[in-house]
Design a protein around this motif. Structure first.
Motif, mmCIF file in Angstrom:
data_model
loop_
_atom_site.group_PDB
_atom_site.id
_atom_site.type_symbol
_atom_site.label_atom_id
_atom_site.label_comp_id
_atom_site.label_asym_id
_atom_site.label_seq_id
_atom_site.Cartn_x
_atom_site.Cartn_y
_atom_site.Cartn_z
ATOM 1 N N ALA A 130 19.739 24.469 37.408
ATOM 2 C CA ALA A 130 19.040 23.766 38.499
ATOM 3 C C ALA A 130 19.138 22.252 38.314
ATOM 4 C CB ALA A 130 17.581 24.200 38.545
ATOM 5 N N LYS A 131 19.076 21.784 37.079
ATOM 6 C CA LYS A 131 19.177 20.347 36.789
ATOM 7 C C LYS A 131 20.469 19.756 37.337
ATOM 8 C CE LYS A 131 19.512 17.247 32.781
ATOM 9 N NZ LYS A 131 19.440 17.177 31.310
ATOM 10 N N TYR A 132 21.546 20.548 37.316
ATOM 11 C CA TYR A 132 22.846 20.075 37.799
ATOM 12 C C TYR A 132 23.189 20.635 39.180
ATOM 13 C CZ TYR A 132 23.351 18.274 33.128
ATOM 14 O OH TYR A 132 23.151 17.580 31.956
ATOM 15 N N GLU A 156 20.217 36.118 35.683
ATOM 16 C CA GLU A 156 19.200 37.129 35.938
ATOM 17 C C GLU A 156 18.714 37.795 34.661
ATOM 18 O OE1 GLU A 156 20.580 39.812 38.922
ATOM 19 O OE2 GLU A 156 20.894 38.211 40.377
ATOM 20 N N SER A 157 19.593 37.891 33.664
ATOM 21 C CA SER A 157 19.218 38.591 32.444
ATOM 22 C C SER A 157 20.074 38.112 31.278
ATOM 23 C CB SER A 157 19.398 40.097 32.637
ATOM 24 O OG SER A 157 18.966 40.785 31.488
ATOM 25 N N LEU A 181 15.153 32.477 27.229
ATOM 26 C CA LEU A 181 16.575 32.141 27.359
ATOM 27 C C LEU A 181 17.006 32.134 28.818
ATOM 28 C CD1 LEU A 181 18.065 34.141 24.351
ATOM 29 C CD2 LEU A 181 17.671 31.678 24.498
ATOM 30 N N VAL A 182 16.521 33.093 29.596
ATOM 31 C CA VAL A 182 16.829 33.133 31.031
ATOM 32 C C VAL A 182 16.259 31.889 31.707
ATOM 33 C CG1 VAL A 182 16.348 34.339 33.206
ATOM 34 C CG2 VAL A 182 17.064 35.641 31.191
ATOM 35 N N ASP A 183 15.000 31.570 31.397
ATOM 36 C CA ASP A 183 14.354 30.402 32.014
ATOM 37 C C ASP A 183 15.063 29.105 31.643
ATOM 38 O OD1 ASP A 183 12.508 32.091 33.171
ATOM 39 O OD2 ASP A 183 10.911 31.668 31.721
ATOM 40 N N THR A 222 10.127 38.209 24.785
ATOM 41 C CA THR A 222 9.715 36.815 25.011
ATOM 42 C C THR A 222 10.918 35.884 24.872
ATOM 43 O OG1 THR A 222 7.499 37.289 24.177
ATOM 44 C CG2 THR A 222 8.172 34.974 24.235
ATOM 45 N N ILE A 223 11.705 36.098 23.815
ATOM 46 C CA ILE A 223 12.909 35.282 23.614
ATOM 47 C C ILE A 223 13.860 35.454 24.788
ATOM 48 C CG2 ILE A 223 14.972 34.963 22.184
ATOM 49 C CD1 ILE A 223 13.221 35.759 19.767
#
Length: 96
Positions: free
Chosen positions: A19-21, A28-29, A10-12, A5-6
């Motif tokens: 994406a914000k920038y 990917e991992s 962290l990937v997300d 889950t962690i």
């Protein structure tokens, strides 16, 4: 919280910051090192726009510090046959 889950979070988080920038690279991992007393999560990002490197580092520190002991570093990479970029790496240590 379990390690998978962690790792996914962290990937997300990393990809949301890229994406914000408007950075074209994706994470990917995240690697996981299991030790008897701690678990370490290792991640890295490529940032091509030099102007946003410090903002991305700040966002990483803000978003990831809640997981455990956080270390973030960056290094300018100048490859011979590809665009220059900054390699940002992070590791998060969580005591077991």
């Amino acid at each position: 919280m379990d390690k998978e889950t962690i790792k996914k979070e962290l990937v997300d988080e990393s990809n949301n910051i890229l994406a914000k920038y408007a950075e074209p690279d994706i994470v990917e991992s995240v690697s996981v090192m299991n030790m008897s007393a701690k678990t370490v999560f290792l991640g890295s990002l490529r940032v091509y726009n030099e102007d946003v490197v410090s903002d991305i580092v700040k966002d990483l520190e803000k978003q990831l510090k809640g997981y455990g002991e956080l270390s973030v570093r960056d290094e300018k990479i100048i490859p011979c046959c590809a665009p220059n970029y900054t390699h940002i790496s992070f590791n998060i240590t969580i005591k077991n």
